[in-house]
Motif scaffolding. Structure first.
Motif, short mmCIF file in Angstrom:
data_model
loop_
_atom_site.label_atom_id
_atom_site.label_comp_id
_atom_site.label_asym_id
_atom_site.label_seq_id
_atom_site.Cartn_x
_atom_site.Cartn_y
_atom_site.Cartn_z
N ARG A 28 0.82 -1.22 0.00
CA ARG A 28 0.00 0.00 0.00
C ARG A 28 0.85 1.26 0.00
O ARG A 28 0.89 2.01 0.96
N VAL A 29 1.51 1.51 -1.08
CA VAL A 29 2.23 2.78 -1.22
C VAL A 29 2.31 3.15 -2.69
O VAL A 29 2.56 2.31 -3.55
N PHE A 30 2.04 4.42 -2.95
CA PHE A 30 2.15 4.93 -4.31
C PHE A 30 2.48 6.42 -4.22
O PHE A 30 2.57 6.99 -3.13
N VAL A 31 2.68 7.05 -5.35
CA VAL A 31 3.01 8.46 -5.40
C VAL A 31 1.94 9.19 -6.20
O VAL A 31 1.35 8.62 -7.13
N CYS A 32 1.67 10.42 -5.85
CA CYS A 32 0.74 11.23 -6.64
C CYS A 32 1.27 12.65 -6.73
O CYS A 32 2.08 13.08 -5.91
N ASN A 33 0.81 13.37 -7.73
CA ASN A 33 1.18 14.78 -7.88
C ASN A 33 -0.05 15.66 -8.09
O ASN A 33 0.05 16.77 -8.59
N SER A 34 -1.21 15.12 -7.70
CA SER A 34 -2.46 15.87 -7.81
C SER A 34 -3.45 15.32 -6.78
O SER A 34 -3.11 14.40 -6.02
N VAL A 35 -4.65 15.84 -6.78
CA VAL A 35 -5.70 15.37 -5.86
C VAL A 35 -6.01 13.91 -6.18
O VAL A 35 -6.08 13.51 -7.35
N VAL A 36 -6.20 13.09 -5.13
CA VAL A 36 -6.48 11.67 -5.33
C VAL A 36 -7.75 11.26 -4.61
O VAL A 36 -8.20 11.92 -3.67
N ASP A 37 -8.32 10.15 -5.06
CA ASP A 37 -9.52 9.59 -4.47
C ASP A 37 -9.18 8.91 -3.15
O ASP A 37 -8.06 8.42 -2.95
N ILE A 38 -10.16 8.84 -2.26
CA ILE A 38 -9.94 8.22 -0.95
C ILE A 38 -9.63 6.73 -1.06
O ILE A 38 -9.07 6.12 -0.15
N HIS A 39 -9.96 6.12 -2.21
CA HIS A 39 -9.67 4.70 -2.42
C HIS A 39 -8.64 4.51 -3.53
O HIS A 39 -8.70 3.54 -4.28
N SER A 40 -7.70 5.42 -3.65
CA SER A 40 -6.65 5.23 -4.66
C SER A 40 -5.77 4.03 -4.30
O SER A 40 -5.17 3.41 -5.16
N THR A 41 -5.68 3.70 -3.01
CA THR A 41 -5.24 2.36 -2.62
C THR A 41 -6.54 1.61 -2.29
O THR A 41 -7.58 2.23 -2.09
N SER A 42 -6.49 0.31 -2.23
CA SER A 42 -7.73 -0.47 -2.10
C SER A 42 -8.40 -0.28 -0.74
O SER A 42 -9.55 -0.64 -0.56
N ASP A 43 -7.67 0.24 0.23
CA ASP A 43 -8.23 0.55 1.54
C ASP A 43 -8.35 2.07 1.64
O ASP A 43 -8.04 2.79 0.69
N GLN A 44 -8.80 2.57 2.78
CA GLN A 44 -8.85 4.03 2.92
C GLN A 44 -7.45 4.61 2.73
O GLN A 44 -6.50 4.18 3.36
N THR A 45 -7.36 5.61 1.88
CA THR A 45 -6.07 6.18 1.52
C THR A 45 -5.71 7.37 2.40
O THR A 45 -6.53 8.25 2.63
#
Length: 233
Positions: A28-45
């Protein structure tokens, strides 16, 4: 909103989850550079932004000053991005995930301090490479390793994987997809599968087809870099 408003301007953030189901491995780790959804990981992000923006438009590192001072005592003067990339690399280490697998299922990941300047620089470089791949900013993702040559409707209908081919319907497929990539997990999802499932019933445009091929390159490179990270730790 307290976090997300910081992602409306140029920024980076780690996304992760606090609790992982007992029957699943931690990824459960990723990178983002903008607004993301609360489920961008499969659990609460949960989103940890690198910079905080002030009312006057300036920004300051969202890093604990004592932690930065401790790192710089070992590695010398560094940058917020280098620290971010170092952390990102460590969190993609298979041996780290195995060593702390029980803890990672019940709380946020904790990252060990670098041993020395050389290790920090090597891991930061690998983390940067991973980050750029995952954001599809690396020039490597434009060097496709898959094919998409059959003419047809381009509509995603029945998705299937057979003999290195990812079929989107009865006749059209992406060729040259390794099985390890098809089954690869990031953030609780299998990107090579989920991306297509999310587009079921839709026709893929040229930009979509290229995007999927970029993803496959990124996943292949991720698998390679994860092994390099383990050799560096």
């Amino acid at each position: 909103f307290a976090t997300m408003h910081n992602m409306l301007s140029k920024n980076l953030a780690l996304t992760t989850a606090r609790i992982v189901p007992p029957n699943q491995d931690w990824d459960r780790v990723f990178v983002c550079n903008s607004v993301v959804d609360i489920h961008s990981t499969s659990d609460q992000t949960y989103v940890f932004h690198l910079y905080s923006y002030l009312d006057d438009g300036s920004r300051v590192p969202n890093l604990n000053k004592e932690m930065v001072a401790s790192i710089e005592k070992t590695v010398g003067k560094t940058t917020p991005e280098d620290i971010f990339d170092y952390i990102y690399a460590v969190l993609y280490s298979p041996s780290y995930r195995e060593k702390y697998k029980e803890f990672l299922k019940i709380d946020f990941p904790r990252v060990p301090y670098p041993k020395d300047k050389k290790q920090f620089a090597s891991l930061a470089a690998l983390g940067k490479e991973l980050r750029e791949l995952h954001l599809l900013e690396s020039p490597k993702v434009r060097k496709f390793i898959t094919s998409y040559s059959e003419n047809g409707s381009d509509v995603v209908e029945k998705i299937a994987y057979r003999d290195g081919k990812v079929y989107i319907n009865a006749t059209q497929y992406f060729g040259g997809v390794l099985e390890v990539v098809w089954n690869f997990y990031i953030g609780g999802y299998q990107p090579a599968q989920k991306w297509l499932k999310d587009r079921k019933g839709r026709a893929l445009a040229n930009g979509d087809i290229e995007h999927y091929q970029k993803m496959i390159v990124a996943l292949v490179e991720t698998d390679r870099i994860m092994k390099e990270i383990d050799n560096t730790l």
